[in-house]
Design a protein around this motif. Structure first.
Motif, mmCIF file in Angstrom:
data_model
loop_
_atom_site.group_PDB
_atom_site.id
_atom_site.type_symbol
_atom_site.label_atom_id
_atom_site.label_comp_id
_atom_site.label_asym_id
_atom_site.label_seq_id
_atom_site.Cartn_x
_atom_site.Cartn_y
_atom_site.Cartn_z
ATOM 1 N N MET A 219 0.837 -1.189 0.000
ATOM 2 C CA MET A 219 0.000 0.000 0.000
ATOM 3 C C MET A 219 0.874 1.242 0.000
ATOM 4 O O MET A 219 1.999 1.220 0.435
ATOM 5 C CB MET A 219 -0.896 0.021 1.218
ATOM 6 C CG MET A 219 -2.044 -0.907 1.139
ATOM 7 S SD MET A 219 -3.243 -0.511 2.417
ATOM 8 C CE MET A 219 -4.492 -1.617 1.915
ATOM 9 N N THR A 220 0.286 2.313 -0.427
ATOM 10 C CA THR A 220 1.020 3.556 -0.486
ATOM 11 C C THR A 220 0.589 4.492 0.622
ATOM 12 O O THR A 220 -0.405 4.253 1.300
ATOM 13 C CB THR A 220 0.760 4.252 -1.839
ATOM 14 O OG1 THR A 220 -0.622 4.594 -1.889
ATOM 15 C CG2 THR A 220 1.125 3.350 -3.001
ATOM 16 N N VAL A 221 1.363 5.566 0.773
ATOM 17 C CA VAL A 221 0.996 6.560 1.779
ATOM 18 C C VAL A 221 -0.391 7.105 1.484
ATOM 19 O O VAL A 221 -1.181 7.344 2.384
ATOM 20 C CB VAL A 221 2.033 7.696 1.814
ATOM 21 C CG1 VAL A 221 1.599 8.785 2.773
ATOM 22 C CG2 VAL A 221 3.395 7.155 2.215
ATOM 23 N N GLY A 222 -0.720 7.274 0.219
ATOM 24 C CA GLY A 222 -2.044 7.768 -0.160
ATOM 25 C C GLY A 222 -3.166 6.866 0.328
ATOM 26 O O GLY A 222 -4.246 7.318 0.670
ATOM 27 N N ALA A 223 -2.883 5.568 0.381
ATOM 28 C CA ALA A 223 -3.892 4.630 0.866
ATOM 29 C C ALA A 223 -4.185 4.844 2.342
ATOM 30 O O ALA A 223 -5.240 4.481 2.828
ATOM 31 C CB ALA A 223 -3.424 3.193 0.634
ATOM 32 N N SER B 147 -10.077 -5.469 13.547
ATOM 33 C CA SER B 147 -8.748 -6.061 13.433
ATOM 34 C C SER B 147 -8.213 -6.018 12.006
ATOM 35 O O SER B 147 -7.004 -5.862 11.799
ATOM 36 C CB SER B 147 -8.751 -7.499 13.964
ATOM 37 O OG SER B 147 -9.617 -8.309 13.212
ATOM 38 N N ASP B 148 -9.081 -6.121 10.994
ATOM 39 C CA ASP B 148 -8.612 -6.026 9.607
ATOM 40 C C ASP B 148 -8.087 -4.620 9.307
ATOM 41 O O ASP B 148 -7.075 -4.472 8.628
ATOM 42 C CB ASP B 148 -9.730 -6.383 8.624
ATOM 43 C CG ASP B 148 -10.097 -7.859 8.671
ATOM 44 O OD1 ASP B 148 -9.255 -8.684 9.111
ATOM 45 O OD2 ASP B 148 -11.225 -8.195 8.264
ATOM 46 N N ALA B 149 -8.774 -3.605 9.825
ATOM 47 C CA ALA B 149 -8.306 -2.228 9.635
ATOM 48 C C ALA B 149 -6.967 -2.031 10.340
ATOM 49 O O ALA B 149 -6.058 -1.386 9.799
ATOM 50 C CB ALA B 149 -9.340 -1.237 10.170
ATOM 51 N N PHE B 150 -6.820 -2.596 11.526
ATOM 52 C CA PHE B 150 -5.552 -2.513 12.246
ATOM 53 C C PHE B 150 -4.432 -3.154 11.432
ATOM 54 O O PHE B 150 -3.347 -2.583 11.284
ATOM 55 C CB PHE B 150 -5.666 -3.177 13.618
ATOM 56 C CG PHE B 150 -4.364 -3.219 14.361
ATOM 57 C CD1 PHE B 150 -3.890 -2.098 15.022
ATOM 58 C CD2 PHE B 150 -3.607 -4.382 14.388
ATOM 59 C CE1 PHE B 150 -2.682 -2.128 15.702
ATOM 60 C CE2 PHE B 150 -2.399 -4.424 15.062
ATOM 61 C CZ PHE B 150 -1.932 -3.289 15.717
ATOM 62 N N ASP B 151 -4.684 -4.340 10.884
ATOM 63 C CA ASP B 151 -3.671 -5.032 10.083
ATOM 64 C C ASP B 151 -3.265 -4.195 8.880
ATOM 65 O O ASP B 151 -2.074 -4.121 8.542
ATOM 66 C CB ASP B 151 -4.179 -6.399 9.623
ATOM 67 C CG ASP B 151 -4.316 -7.398 10.764
ATOM 68 O OD1 ASP B 151 -3.700 -7.186 11.834
ATOM 69 O OD2 ASP B 151 -5.049 -8.394 10.575
ATOM 70 N N ARG B 152 -4.244 -3.552 8.231
ATOM 71 C CA ARG B 152 -3.919 -2.695 7.081
ATOM 72 C C ARG B 152 -3.065 -1.508 7.512
ATOM 73 O O ARG B 152 -2.116 -1.133 6.830
ATOM 74 C CB ARG B 152 -5.200 -2.231 6.386
ATOM 75 C CG ARG B 152 -5.901 -3.356 5.625
ATOM 76 C CD ARG B 152 -7.048 -2.848 4.758
ATOM 77 N NE ARG B 152 -8.086 -2.169 5.499
ATOM 78 C CZ ARG B 152 -9.176 -2.750 5.994
ATOM 79 N NH1 ARG B 152 -9.365 -4.045 5.830
ATOM 80 N NH2 ARG B 152 -10.084 -2.047 6.643
ATOM 81 N N LEU B 153 -3.392 -0.914 8.647
ATOM 82 C CA LEU B 153 -2.599 0.216 9.152
ATOM 83 C C LEU B 153 -1.170 -0.208 9.463
ATOM 84 O O LEU B 153 -0.214 0.518 9.164
ATOM 85 C CB LEU B 153 -3.251 0.818 10.390
ATOM 86 C CG LEU B 153 -4.516 1.627 10.138
ATOM 87 C CD1 LEU B 153 -5.199 1.953 11.462
ATOM 88 C CD2 LEU B 153 -4.202 2.885 9.366
ATOM 89 N N VAL B 154 -0.999 -1.378 10.060
ATOM 90 C CA VAL B 154 0.346 -1.886 10.358
ATOM 91 C C VAL B 154 1.115 -2.115 9.064
ATOM 92 O O VAL B 154 2.289 -1.741 8.947
ATOM 93 C CB VAL B 154 0.278 -3.173 11.211
ATOM 94 C CG1 VAL B 154 1.635 -3.854 11.290
ATOM 95 C CG2 VAL B 154 -0.237 -2.852 12.603
ATOM 96 N N ASP B 155 0.461 -2.709 8.067
ATOM 97 C CA ASP B 155 1.118 -2.931 6.774
ATOM 98 C C ASP B 155 1.559 -1.612 6.144
ATOM 99 O O ASP B 155 2.669 -1.504 5.618
ATOM 100 C CB ASP B 155 0.188 -3.674 5.808
ATOM 101 C CG ASP B 155 -0.006 -5.135 6.178
ATOM 102 O OD1 ASP B 155 0.792 -5.675 6.982
ATOM 103 O OD2 ASP B 155 -0.975 -5.746 5.654
ATOM 104 N N ILE B 156 0.691 -0.617 6.194
ATOM 105 C CA ILE B 156 1.022 0.691 5.634
ATOM 106 C C ILE B 156 2.204 1.307 6.382
ATOM 107 O O ILE B 156 3.144 1.824 5.770
ATOM 108 C CB ILE B 156 -0.202 1.624 5.674
ATOM 109 C CG1 ILE B 156 -1.273 1.138 4.697
ATOM 110 C CG2 ILE B 156 0.199 3.063 5.364
ATOM 111 C CD1 ILE B 156 -2.616 1.794 4.888
#
Length: 97
Positions: free
Chosen positions: A1-5, A56-65
Motif C-alpha cells: 500500500m502507499t501513503v495515499g492509501a 482487526s482487519d483495519a488494524f492489520d492494514r494500518l500496520v502494513d502501511i
C-alpha cells in the motif's frame, strides 16, 4: 500500500466516543459496532481519548502501511548514504539474470 492509501483509514474528530465505564459494560456491543460499521470508536476517560477500538482487519492494514512507509524511509536513507546494492547486482549475485 502507499501513503495515499493511508487516507482511507484516517478518521476525523467526529468518530463515535464512549466512556471507559460504558465500554467496559458494553464491550461486546462496542466491538460489534466497530466491526459492523468499519469506523473506529474512541474510548474516553474524563472527556479525553485514552484508546481507540478498531476492526482487526483495519488494524492489520494500518500496520502494513506503517511498515511500508518505514521500509521506504530506510531505503531512502540508505540511498542518501550510498549504502545499498543496486537490484541488478543482487540479481546477478543470485544468478537470477
Amino acid at each position: 500500500m502507499t501513503v495515499g492509501a493511508l487516507g482511507n483509514f484516517m478518521y476525523d474528530s467526529y468518530m463515535t466516543e464512549v466512556a471507559v465505564s460504558e465500554a467496559r459494560d458494553r464491550l461486546a456491543e462496542v466491538i460489534d459496532e466497530t466491526r459492523r460499521s468499519g469506523e473506529p470508536i474512541s474510548v474516553t476517560r474524563r472527556g479525553r481519548r485514552v484508546a481507540v477500538i478498531i476492526d482487526s482487519d483495519a488494524f492489520d492494514r494500518l500496520v502494513d502501511i506503517a511498515e511500508d512507509i518505514e521500509d521506504r524511509y530506510e531505503l531512502d536513507a540508505a540511498r542518501a548514504d550510498d549504502d545499498y546494492v543496486p537490484w541488478d547486482e543482487v540479481k546477478a549475485a543470485l544468478g537470477l539474470e
